[in-house]
Scaffold this motif. Structure first.
Motif, PDB file in Angstrom:
ATOM      1  N   GLU A 165      -3.110   2.810  -1.075  1.00 30.46           N
ATOM      2  CA  GLU A 165      -3.631   4.056  -1.408  1.00 30.46           C
ATOM      3  C   GLU A 165      -3.342   4.355  -3.088  1.00 30.46           C
ATOM      4  O   GLU A 165      -3.948   3.151  -4.052  1.00 30.46           O
ATOM      5  CB  GLU A 165      -1.447   4.202  -1.485  1.00 30.46           C
ATOM      6  N   VAL A 215      -2.600   4.351  -6.382  1.00 28.04           N
ATOM      7  CA  VAL A 215      -2.240   4.249  -6.962  1.00 28.04           C
ATOM      8  C   VAL A 215      -3.087   4.467  -8.975  1.00 28.04           C
ATOM      9  O   VAL A 215      -3.960   4.020  -8.625  1.00 28.04           O
ATOM     10  CB  VAL A 215      -0.871   3.053  -6.907  1.00 28.04           C
ATOM     11  N   LYS A 260       1.989  -0.767  -7.637  1.00 30.96           N
ATOM     12  CA  LYS A 260       2.993   0.434  -6.598  1.00 30.96           C
ATOM     13  C   LYS A 260       4.675   0.356  -6.980  1.00 30.96           C
ATOM     14  O   LYS A 260       5.416  -0.378  -6.550  1.00 30.96           O
ATOM     15  CB  LYS A 260       2.709  -0.239  -5.494  1.00 30.96           C
ATOM     16  N   GLU A 297       7.995   2.364  -6.031  1.00 32.35           N
ATOM     17  CA  GLU A 297       9.097   3.560  -5.464  1.00 32.35           C
ATOM     18  C   GLU A 297      10.376   3.612  -5.853  1.00 32.35           C
ATOM     19  O   GLU A 297      11.399   2.732  -5.957  1.00 32.35           O
ATOM     20  CB  GLU A 297       9.565   2.657  -3.492  1.00 32.35           C
TER      21      GLU A 297
END
Length: 127
Positions: free
Chosen positions: A14, A16, A66, A68
């Motif tokens: 993804e 990042v 990464k 979250e």
């Protein structure tokens, strides 16, 4: 060096940010960059202090993580040797891969120089 398939999966999973570490006057300089990774090579488009540092000393490090909600999910650390690529066609091709990955038009920023980092070592961790 052959990069472990799990590291490659993380690097391409993804959009990042990577943090590029260069060296200036014996001191580290770290800055966020957009990147593209394929087959043991990281491509970035840059200018300014980062580019000047790479021209002086091509040994670099990249850190990609990464998160979250402020919690780390995984991280990758790369050590490598950077090469400044003075080729307009190669730079445009890199722009067409990197900029859209991060939601920008291919020609969003001009005046950057393509840098390719040959990965010498890679490590990762998932949390």
């Amino acid at each position: 060096m052959t990069v472990d398939p799990e590291v490659e999966r993380l690097l391409t999973s993804e959009p990042v940010m990577a943090h590029l570490a260069t060296c200036s006057d014996g001191r580290p300089h770290v800055a966020p960059v957009w990147y593209d990774y394929a087959d043991g090579v990281v491509e970035i488009l840059t200018t300014g202090r980062k580019l000047a540092n790479i021209r002086e000393n091509p040994l670099v490090a990249l850190s990609v993580q990464k998160d979250e909600g402020g919690q780390a999910e995984w991280m990758v650390s790369l050590l490598g040797t950077a090469e400044v690529v003075e080729d307009e066609e190669a730079t445009r091709a890199a722009e067409s891969r990197i900029n859209p990955k991060y939601g920008a038009p291919p020609d969003a920023w001009t005046g950057n120089t393509l840098v390719r980092v040959e990965v010498g070592s890679a490590s990762s961790r998932t949390y």
